[in-house]
Design a protein around this motif. Structure first.
Motif, short mmCIF file in Angstrom:
data_model
loop_
_atom_site.label_atom_id
_atom_site.label_comp_id
_atom_site.label_asym_id
_atom_site.label_seq_id
_atom_site.Cartn_x
_atom_site.Cartn_y
_atom_site.Cartn_z
N ARG A 63 4.64 -9.87 -9.90
CA ARG A 63 3.64 -10.84 -10.33
C ARG A 63 2.84 -11.36 -9.13
O ARG A 63 1.61 -11.43 -9.17
N GLU A 64 3.57 -11.63 -8.04
CA GLU A 64 2.91 -12.15 -6.84
C GLU A 64 1.93 -11.12 -6.27
O GLU A 64 0.80 -11.46 -5.88
N LEU A 65 2.36 -9.85 -6.25
CA LEU A 65 1.47 -8.80 -5.73
C LEU A 65 0.23 -8.67 -6.62
O LEU A 65 -0.89 -8.51 -6.13
N ALA A 66 0.46 -8.77 -7.93
CA ALA A 66 -0.67 -8.65 -8.88
C ALA A 66 -1.68 -9.76 -8.62
O ALA A 66 -2.90 -9.53 -8.60
N GLU A 67 -1.18 -10.98 -8.37
CA GLU A 67 -2.09 -12.11 -8.10
C GLU A 67 -2.81 -11.90 -6.77
O GLU A 67 -4.01 -12.10 -6.66
N MET A 68 -2.04 -11.47 -5.77
CA MET A 68 -2.60 -11.30 -4.43
C MET A 68 -3.74 -10.28 -4.42
O MET A 68 -4.75 -10.46 -3.77
N PHE A 69 -3.54 -9.17 -5.14
CA PHE A 69 -4.55 -8.10 -5.13
C PHE A 69 -5.50 -8.17 -6.32
O PHE A 69 -6.37 -7.31 -6.48
N GLU A 70 -5.31 -9.19 -7.16
CA GLU A 70 -6.13 -9.36 -8.36
C GLU A 70 -6.18 -8.10 -9.21
O GLU A 70 -7.27 -7.57 -9.52
N VAL A 71 -5.00 -7.57 -9.48
CA VAL A 71 -4.88 -6.40 -10.36
C VAL A 71 -3.80 -6.72 -11.39
O VAL A 71 -3.12 -7.75 -11.29
N SER A 72 -3.65 -5.83 -12.38
CA SER A 72 -2.64 -6.10 -13.40
C SER A 72 -1.25 -5.73 -12.88
O SER A 72 -1.11 -4.98 -11.91
N ARG A 73 -0.25 -6.26 -13.55
CA ARG A 73 1.13 -5.93 -13.15
C ARG A 73 1.42 -4.46 -13.39
O ARG A 73 2.22 -3.86 -12.68
N VAL A 74 0.75 -3.88 -14.37
CA VAL A 74 0.94 -2.44 -14.65
C VAL A 74 0.48 -1.63 -13.43
O VAL A 74 1.14 -0.68 -13.00
N THR A 75 -0.66 -2.05 -12.86
CA THR A 75 -1.18 -1.36 -11.67
C THR A 75 -0.18 -1.46 -10.52
O THR A 75 0.13 -0.47 -9.85
N VAL A 76 0.37 -2.66 -10.32
CA VAL A 76 1.35 -2.86 -9.24
C VAL A 76 2.57 -1.97 -9.50
O VAL A 76 3.04 -1.26 -8.61
N ARG A 77 3.04 -1.98 -10.73
CA ARG A 77 4.24 -1.22 -11.07
C ARG A 77 4.03 0.27 -10.78
O ARG A 77 4.89 0.93 -10.22
N LYS A 78 2.84 0.77 -11.17
CA LYS A 78 2.57 2.20 -10.96
C LYS A 78 2.51 2.53 -9.46
O LYS A 78 3.02 3.56 -9.02
N ALA A 79 1.91 1.63 -8.68
CA ALA A 79 1.81 1.87 -7.23
C ALA A 79 3.21 1.88 -6.60
O ALA A 79 3.55 2.75 -5.80
N LEU A 80 4.05 0.92 -7.01
CA LEU A 80 5.40 0.84 -6.43
C LEU A 80 6.24 2.04 -6.84
O LEU A 80 7.02 2.57 -6.04
N ARG A 81 6.02 2.49 -8.08
CA ARG A 81 6.78 3.65 -8.56
C ARG A 81 6.42 4.88 -7.72
O ARG A 81 7.25 5.69 -7.33
N GLU A 82 5.13 5.01 -7.44
CA GLU A 82 4.64 6.15 -6.65
C GLU A 82 5.28 6.14 -5.24
O GLU A 82 5.77 7.16 -4.76
N LEU A 83 5.31 4.97 -4.60
CA LEU A 83 5.85 4.89 -3.24
C LEU A 83 7.38 5.07 -3.25
O LEU A 83 7.95 5.59 -2.29
N SER A 84 8.02 4.66 -4.34
CA SER A 84 9.46 4.88 -4.44
C SER A 84 9.74 6.37 -4.56
O SER A 84 10.67 6.89 -3.94
N ALA A 85 8.88 7.06 -5.33
CA ALA A 85 9.07 8.51 -5.50
C ALA A 85 8.87 9.23 -4.17
O ALA A 85 9.49 10.25 -3.91
N GLU A 86 8.02 8.68 -3.32
CA GLU A 86 7.81 9.28 -2.00
C GLU A 86 8.93 8.91 -1.03
O GLU A 86 8.96 9.38 0.10
N GLY A 87 9.81 8.03 -1.46
CA GLY A 87 10.93 7.64 -0.60
C GLY A 87 10.59 6.51 0.36
O GLY A 87 11.38 6.16 1.23
N LEU A 88 9.39 5.92 0.22
CA LEU A 88 9.00 4.86 1.16
C LEU A 88 9.51 3.49 0.73
O LEU A 88 9.59 2.57 1.54
N LEU A 89 9.82 3.34 -0.54
CA LEU A 89 10.34 2.07 -1.05
C LEU A 89 11.61 2.31 -1.84
O LEU A 89 11.78 3.38 -2.44
#
Ligand code: 16G
Length: 253
Positions: free
Chosen positions: A51-77
């Motif tokens: 939620r905090e990231l979504a507010e910070m970047f003014e995007v939806s939580r779905v957008t944040v979730r998709k970005a984090l999922r992508e970086l987790s798949a790359e092994g960075l998170l």
């Protein structure tokens, strides 16, 4: 926490734009990836909540979730249920292409501790390809060593080394550095030829290296020789693409 201050100060909302052709979640993933690889977000830093990231970047939580999922798949998170999202340890090794050194030496030179996990080791007949590369008669006995190579306990490479059995008659007894053992037996590697190519890891290799399926890697084939030109080893390895840079020095000829 990274030495570059609070991760929050590194976040930059202007890195995302609705005008940009890339979807927002990819832009966010790209921004966060940049912060991780540049070291602005350090090992084990916790990311703010969705939620905090979504507010910070003014995007939806779905957008944040998709970005984090992508970086987790790359092994960075790493996303841990209930605990949050953390930056993964990401050892990075820059390696000269002109020095003939061992994995143990390369890693120790960077202040990390080298380790190996055995996948298999045995003496057996050389395949036709191995016999050709090592100048042996087909079916000659060779030592075959398959290892996962680790730096500070983190998997960096998978190595498959094949040597004429006379240089390493008891592969089961090898404990630690192969090059050290060869030098101790009077067979120091003197010269090597190396071929590098880009590959995507197989599911089995991705699992061993603890990275996303089909992650990019460097495939390196090394053939080493004794001083008199006798072939000593044929090694085929996959190095994690996100952890290894090879540096080549070029001189005017
Ligand atoms: C490096 C070599 C490999 C050698 C190994 C010995 C490359 C691509 N490969 O990983 O050919 O067998 O070192 O390492 O550089 P060790 O002495 O630590 O066992």
């Amino acid at each position: 926490m990274s030495s570059l201050g609070s991760p929050k100060t590194a976040f930059d909302k202007s890195a995302l734009s609705g005008e940009h052709p890339l979807p927002l979640y990819m832009q966010l993933a790209r921004h966060l990836r940049g912060l991780i690889t540049s070291g602005s977000l350090g090992e084990r830093d916790a990311l703010p909540g969705e939620r905090e990231l979504a507010e910070m970047f003014e995007v939806s939580r779905v957008t944040v979730r998709k970005a984090l999922r992508e970086l987790s798949a790359e092994g960075l998170l790493s996303q841990r249920q209930g605990a949050g999202t953390f930056v993964n340890r990401n050892p990075h090794v820059e390696q000269s292409l002109s020095a003939l050194t061992s994995f143990t030496e390369d890693i120790a030179a960077r202040g990390m501790s080298a380790g190996s996990r055995w996948i298999s080791r045995a003496t057996g007949p050389a395949s036709p390809e191995e016999a050709l590369a090592l100048g042996l008669s087909p079916g000659a006995q060779v030592a075959k060593l398959r290892r996962l190579r680790l730096a500070d306990g983190i998997p960096l490479a998978i190595e498959f080394a094949v040597l004429p059995a006379r240089f390493l008659p008891e592969p089961e007894a090898l404990d630690g550095s192969l090059y050290q053992a060869l030098r101790a037996r009077g067979y120091p590697p003197f010269r090597a030829l190396q071929r590098l190519s880009a590959v995507c890891l197989t599911p089995e290799q991705s699992r061993l290296l603890e990275v996303a399926d089909a992650a990019p890697a460097l495939h390196i084939e090394r053939r080493s020789f004794l001083e008199d030109g006798t072939p000593l080893e044929l090694v085929r390895s996959q190095y994690r693409g996100d952890a290894y840079d090879y540096i080549v020095e070029l001189n005017l000829v």
